[in-house]
Design a protein around this motif. Structure first.
Motif, PDB file in Angstrom:
ATOM      1  N   LEU A  21       0.689  -1.063  -0.082  1.00  0.00           N
ATOM      2  CA  LEU A  21      -0.016   0.043   0.041  1.00  0.00           C
ATOM      3  C   LEU A  21       0.864   1.331   0.020  1.00  0.00           C
ATOM      4  CD1 LEU A  21      -2.941  -0.773   2.418  1.00  0.00           C
ATOM      5  CD2 LEU A  21      -2.961  -0.579  -0.074  1.00  0.00           C
ATOM      6  N   ARG A  22       1.871   1.180   0.826  1.00  0.00           N
ATOM      7  CA  ARG A  22       2.798   2.470   0.852  1.00  0.00           C
ATOM      8  C   ARG A  22       3.199   2.729  -0.730  1.00  0.00           C
ATOM      9  NH1 ARG A  22       6.102   4.955   4.616  1.00  0.00           N
ATOM     10  NH2 ARG A  22       7.897   6.035   3.720  1.00  0.00           N
ATOM     11  N   ALA A  23       3.836   2.013  -1.381  1.00  0.00           N
ATOM     12  CA  ALA A  23       4.232   2.439  -2.458  1.00  0.00           C
ATOM     13  C   ALA A  23       3.146   2.786  -3.490  1.00  0.00           C
ATOM     14  CB  ALA A  23       4.980   0.995  -3.328  1.00  0.00           C
ATOM     15  N   ALA A  24       1.900   2.093  -3.489  1.00  0.00           N
ATOM     16  CA  ALA A  24       0.776   2.536  -4.373  1.00  0.00           C
ATOM     17  C   ALA A  24       0.502   3.853  -4.344  1.00  0.00           C
ATOM     18  CB  ALA A  24      -0.327   1.588  -4.213  1.00  0.00           C
ATOM     19  N   VAL A  25       0.307   4.224  -2.838  1.00  0.00           N
ATOM     20  CA  VAL A  25      -0.122   5.408  -2.206  1.00  0.00           C
ATOM     21  C   VAL A  25       0.859   6.643  -2.591  1.00  0.00           C
ATOM     22  CG1 VAL A  25      -0.837   6.850  -0.353  1.00  0.00           C
ATOM     23  CG2 VAL A  25      -1.743   4.526  -0.450  1.00  0.00           C
ATOM     24  N   GLU A  27       0.380   7.832   7.368  1.00  0.00           N
ATOM     25  CA  GLU A  27       1.241   6.490   8.112  1.00  0.00           C
ATOM     26  C   GLU A  27       1.904   5.762   7.595  1.00  0.00           C
ATOM     27  OE1 GLU A  27      -1.978   4.592  10.377  1.00  0.00           O
ATOM     28  OE2 GLU A  27      -2.499   6.134  11.574  1.00  0.00           O
ATOM     29  N   GLU A  28       2.466   4.868   8.517  1.00  0.00           N
ATOM     30  CA  GLU A  28       3.519   3.870   7.787  1.00  0.00           C
ATOM     31  C   GLU A  28       3.266   3.121   6.516  1.00  0.00           C
ATOM     32  OE1 GLU A  28       5.306   1.724  10.707  1.00  0.00           O
ATOM     33  OE2 GLU A  28       6.076   3.559  11.871  1.00  0.00           O
ATOM     34  N   LEU A  29       1.867   2.796   6.559  1.00  0.00           N
ATOM     35  CA  LEU A  29       1.266   1.863   5.572  1.00  0.00           C
ATOM     36  C   LEU A  29       2.104   0.519   5.129  1.00  0.00           C
ATOM     37  CD1 LEU A  29       0.146   4.540   3.083  1.00  0.00           C
ATOM     38  CD2 LEU A  29      -1.071   3.737   4.973  1.00  0.00           C
ATOM     39  N   THR A  30       2.553  -0.254   6.121  1.00  0.00           N
ATOM     40  CA  THR A  30       3.208  -1.230   5.964  1.00  0.00           C
ATOM     41  C   THR A  30       2.514  -2.464   5.533  1.00  0.00           C
ATOM     42  OG1 THR A  30       2.798  -1.944   8.311  1.00  0.00           O
ATOM     43  CG2 THR A  30       4.806  -0.547   7.898  1.00  0.00           C
ATOM     44  N   GLU A  31       1.153  -2.387   5.279  1.00  0.00           N
ATOM     45  CA  GLU A  31       0.419  -3.489   4.791  1.00  0.00           C
ATOM     46  C   GLU A  31       0.430  -3.889   3.443  1.00  0.00           C
ATOM     47  OE1 GLU A  31      -0.594  -0.907   6.314  1.00  0.00           O
ATOM     48  OE2 GLU A  31      -1.684  -1.489   8.315  1.00  0.00           O
ATOM     49  N   THR A  32       0.289  -5.221   3.083  1.00  0.00           N
ATOM     50  CA  THR A  32       0.314  -5.649   1.717  1.00  0.00           C
ATOM     51  C   THR A  32      -1.126  -6.236   1.539  1.00  0.00           C
ATOM     52  OG1 THR A  32       1.054  -7.529   2.174  1.00  0.00           O
ATOM     53  CG2 THR A  32       2.854  -6.118   1.515  1.00  0.00           C
ATOM     54  N   VAL A  33      -1.791  -5.999   0.354  1.00  0.00           N
ATOM     55  CA  VAL A  33      -3.047  -6.462  -0.057  1.00  0.00           C
ATOM     56  C   VAL A  33      -2.904  -7.092  -1.481  1.00  0.00           C
ATOM     57  CG1 VAL A  33      -4.336  -4.620   1.259  1.00  0.00           C
ATOM     58  CG2 VAL A  33      -3.530  -4.226  -1.144  1.00  0.00           C
ATOM     59  N   PHE A  55      -5.619   3.348 -10.206  1.00  0.00           N
ATOM     60  CA  PHE A  55      -6.500   4.495 -10.650  1.00  0.00           C
ATOM     61  C   PHE A  55      -7.730   4.655  -9.677  1.00  0.00           C
ATOM     62  CE2 PHE A  55     -10.913   4.594 -12.691  1.00  0.00           C
ATOM     63  CZ  PHE A  55     -10.668   5.551 -13.506  1.00  0.00           C
ATOM     64  N   ILE A  56      -7.956   3.681  -8.805  1.00  0.00           N
ATOM     65  CA  ILE A  56      -8.991   4.077  -7.718  1.00  0.00           C
ATOM     66  C   ILE A  56      -8.463   5.181  -6.799  1.00  0.00           C
ATOM     67  CG2 ILE A  56     -10.228   3.118  -5.916  1.00  0.00           C
ATOM     68  CD1 ILE A  56     -10.192   0.510  -7.377  1.00  0.00           C
ATOM     69  N   VAL A  57      -7.333   4.986  -6.285  1.00  0.00           N
ATOM     70  CA  VAL A  57      -6.863   5.863  -5.346  1.00  0.00           C
ATOM     71  C   VAL A  57      -6.477   7.292  -5.953  1.00  0.00           C
ATOM     72  CG1 VAL A  57      -4.544   6.330  -3.932  1.00  0.00           C
ATOM     73  CG2 VAL A  57      -5.361   3.943  -3.772  1.00  0.00           C
ATOM     74  N   ARG A  58      -6.197   7.262  -7.110  1.00  0.00           N
ATOM     75  CA  ARG A  58      -5.760   8.720  -8.055  1.00  0.00           C
ATOM     76  C   ARG A  58      -7.254   9.311  -8.086  1.00  0.00           C
ATOM     77  NH1 ARG A  58      -4.616   6.753 -13.112  1.00  0.00           N
ATOM     78  NH2 ARG A  58      -2.934   5.785 -12.028  1.00  0.00           N
ATOM     79  N   GLN A  59      -8.345   8.509  -8.317  1.00  0.00           N
ATOM     80  CA  GLN A  59      -9.573   9.460  -8.479  1.00  0.00           C
ATOM     81  C   GLN A  59     -10.349   9.974  -7.248  1.00  0.00           C
ATOM     82  OE1 GLN A  59     -10.963   9.901 -11.294  1.00  0.00           O
ATOM     83  NE2 GLN A  59      -9.109   8.766 -12.187  1.00  0.00           N
ATOM     84  N   ILE A  60      -9.910   9.212  -6.024  1.00  0.00           N
ATOM     85  CA  ILE A  60     -10.265   9.461  -4.730  1.00  0.00           C
ATOM     86  C   ILE A  60      -9.420  10.712  -4.298  1.00  0.00           C
ATOM     87  CG2 ILE A  60     -10.270   8.904  -2.230  1.00  0.00           C
ATOM     88  CD1 ILE A  60     -11.027   6.220  -3.258  1.00  0.00           C
ATOM     89  N   LEU A  61      -8.186  10.534  -4.563  1.00  0.00           N
ATOM     90  CA  LEU A  61      -7.145  12.035  -4.216  1.00  0.00           C
ATOM     91  C   LEU A  61      -7.336  12.927  -5.069  1.00  0.00           C
ATOM     92  CD1 LEU A  61      -3.686  10.075  -3.802  1.00  0.00           C
ATOM     93  CD2 LEU A  61      -5.160  11.112  -2.052  1.00  0.00           C
ATOM     94  N   HIS A  73      -7.897   4.397   4.709  1.00  0.00           N
ATOM     95  CA  HIS A  73      -8.727   5.658   4.735  1.00  0.00           C
ATOM     96  C   HIS A  73      -8.006   6.873   4.021  1.00  0.00           C
ATOM     97  CE1 HIS A  73     -11.319   3.424   7.653  1.00  0.00           C
ATOM     98  NE2 HIS A  73     -10.101   2.862   8.331  1.00  0.00           N
ATOM     99  N   ILE A  74      -9.014   7.529   3.252  1.00  0.00           N
ATOM    100  CA  ILE A  74      -8.341   9.002   2.789  1.00  0.00           C
ATOM    101  C   ILE A  74      -9.414   9.901   3.344  1.00  0.00           C
ATOM    102  CG2 ILE A  74      -7.809   9.921   0.620  1.00  0.00           C
ATOM    103  CD1 ILE A  74      -7.436   7.417  -0.765  1.00  0.00           C
ATOM    104  N   LYS A  75      -8.683  10.669   4.238  1.00  0.00           N
ATOM    105  CA  LYS A  75      -9.637  11.829   4.873  1.00  0.00           C
ATOM    106  C   LYS A  75      -9.064  12.996   4.497  1.00  0.00           C
ATOM    107  CE  LYS A  75     -10.870  13.258   9.521  1.00  0.00           C
ATOM    108  NZ  LYS A  75     -10.743  14.621   9.254  1.00  0.00           N
ATOM    109  N   ASP A  76     -10.119  13.890   4.092  1.00  0.00           N
ATOM    110  CA  ASP A  76      -9.827  15.412   3.695  1.00  0.00           C
ATOM    111  C   ASP A  76     -10.683  16.283   4.564  1.00  0.00           C
ATOM    112  OD1 ASP A  76     -12.438  16.277   2.374  1.00  0.00           O
ATOM    113  OD2 ASP A  76     -12.066  14.635   1.240  1.00  0.00           O
TER     114      ASP A  76
END
Length: 338
Positions: free
Chosen positions: A185-189, A210-216, A225-231, A259-262
C-alpha cells in the motif's frame, strides 16, 4: 399453468355454456323432445367437453414446455424443430423468428460499431499521451517558477482527464485486463501522491501519511486508478493550505481498510447515496465547472470488479473519509475462482 390455459380458452367455455342454454330452451319449448332426458344430454355435453379440455391442456402444456425449454435451438434451426404447431402457431412463430433475426442483426451491427468506436477512442487517447509527455518535459525548461507551477497544475488536470477516459474505455474488458498480486500500500499511495504533486503545491495541500506497512491482494494498476480518483476528488474540494490524511486499520473480520480523509467542503446527506452514480455531480458539482461526476463512478465500478468495497462518511463543512476495504483470502479465491 392451468389458470392460464383456462383464461386462454374462455371463448370455448363461453360458447359451450351458450349452446347448453340454447339446447335447454329447445327442450323446454319443443313438445317432441319431452321424452328425452335433458339432464342426460347436459351431463354428456359437460363431461365430454371437460375430457376434451383436459386432453388439450396436456398436449398444449407439453408443447409449451418443450418450446420454452429449447427456445434457443428451436430459433436457431426452425425447419428442424420437432414441435407440432397449428397453422396459427406456425404463423406467430415465423413472425417472432423474423423479428428476433432483425433485432439480432441490428444488435450485432451496434456491437461492431461500438467496438470500432472504443478502439478508435483508445487509439486517440494513446496518441494524445505522447504530446502530453513531451509538454511535461518542456515545462522543466520554463525559468519562471510561478508560471511553471501553474502550467504543471493545468497539465496535470489534462493528464487526469485523459487517464480517466483511457480507463473508462478499458472498463468493459477489465476481467481480461487484471492481474491480482500482493501490492504494498505504501508504494501504491506514494506513487499517486507524486503524480498529484504539482496540483498540491499550487493549492498548498500537504499529506499526513501513516507507515502503510500492509500488503493487499489486488490489481496494482486498477488500485492506482481508484486511489488517483479519490485523491483527485479530495484535492479538488479541499481548501487551500490544508492536509489530507491517509491511514490504515484492520476491521473485525481481518480485512485491511485504507482511509483517505480530507478537510474539504464535505458531502450533503442527501447526496451520499448517489455519489457513485454516473455523471452525478451533487450540490458541490453544480458550484464547480470542473466536476464531471465520472471519477467516483469509475472508481466504484472498478473496485467492484476487483473485489474492493468503497464506503464514504461525510458531513458538510467537516470533510469526507473514503474507505477502501480489500478482500480477504477466501473472498479473493471466490473473486478469481482460484
Amino acid at each position: 399453468m392451468l389458470l392460464l390455459f383456462i383464461r386462454e380458452r374462455l371463448a370455448w367455455i363461453g360458447y359451450l355454456l351458450f349452446m347448453v342454454v340454447v339446447l335447454n330452451i329447445l327442450f323446454l319449448l319443443d313438445v317432441g323432445l319431452v321424452g328425452v332426458s335433458i339432464w342426460y344430454v347436459n351431463v354428456i355435453l359437460l363431461v365430454s367437453f371437460i375430457i376434451f379440455l383436459f386432453w388439450r391442456y396436456v398436449v398444449e402444456t407439453k408443447q409449451l414446455k418443450d418450446f420454452l425449454g429449447n427456445v434457443d435451438s428451436q430459433l436457431d434451426d426452425a425447419h428442424s424443430r420437432s414441435l407440432v404447431l397449428s397453422p396459427f402457431q406456425a404463423a406467430y412463430f415465423t413472425k417472432i423468428e423474423d423479428i428476433i433475426y432483425d433485432k439480432n442483426t441490428e444488435l450485432n451491427q451496434a456491437k461492431v460499431q461500438l467496438q470500432e468506436y472504443s478502439d478508435e477512442l483508445l487509439a486517440w487517447v494513446h496518441e494524445v499521451k505522447a504530446p502530453l509527455t513531451t509538454i511535461n518535459l518542456m515545462l522543466d525548461h520554463i525559468e519562471d517558477l510561478t508560471l511553471r507551477r501553474k502550467l504543471e497544475a493545468e497539465w496535470l488536470r489534462l493528464h487526469l482527464l485523459v487517464d480517466q477516459q483511457l480507463h473508462q474505455t478499458r472498463l468493459s474488458s477489465i476481467e481480461k485486463d487484471n492481474y491480482m498480486v500482493e501490492i504494498e500500500l505504501r508504494a501504491a499511495v506514494y506513487n499517486e501522491i507524486k503524480v498529484m504533486q504539482a496540483w498540491c503545491i499550487e493549492k498548498g495541500i500537504g499529506f499526513d501519511v501513516e507507515e502503510l506497512t500492509e500488503t493487499v491482494m489486488t490489481d496494482g494498476k486498477w488500485l492506482a486508478f481508484i486511489v488517483r480518483q479519490i485523491l483527485s476528488n479530495a484535492i479538488k474540494y479541499s481548501p487551500a493550505n490544508s492536509e489530507i490524511f491517509i491511514f490504515t486499520e484492520v476491521d473485525p473480520t481481518g480485512a485491511t481498510l485504507l482511509h483517505i480523509k480530507d478537510n474539504g467542503i464535505g458531502i450533503r446527506k442527501e447526496d451520499l447515496p448517489r455519489i457513485f452514480q454516473k455523471s452525478y455531480t451533487g450540490t458541490a458539482g453544480r458550484e464547480s465547472s470542473q466536476s464531471t461526476g465520472m471519477g467516483l463512478y469509475l472508481a466504484h465500478n472498478v473496485a467492484q470488479k476487483i473485489g474492493i468495497r468503497i464506503t464514504v462518511q461525510s458531513s458538510v463543512g467537516e470533510g469526507s473519509i473514503f474507505t477502501l476495504r480489500f478482500p480477504l483470502q477466501n473472498e479473493y479465491v471466490k473473486l478469481t475462482g482460484r
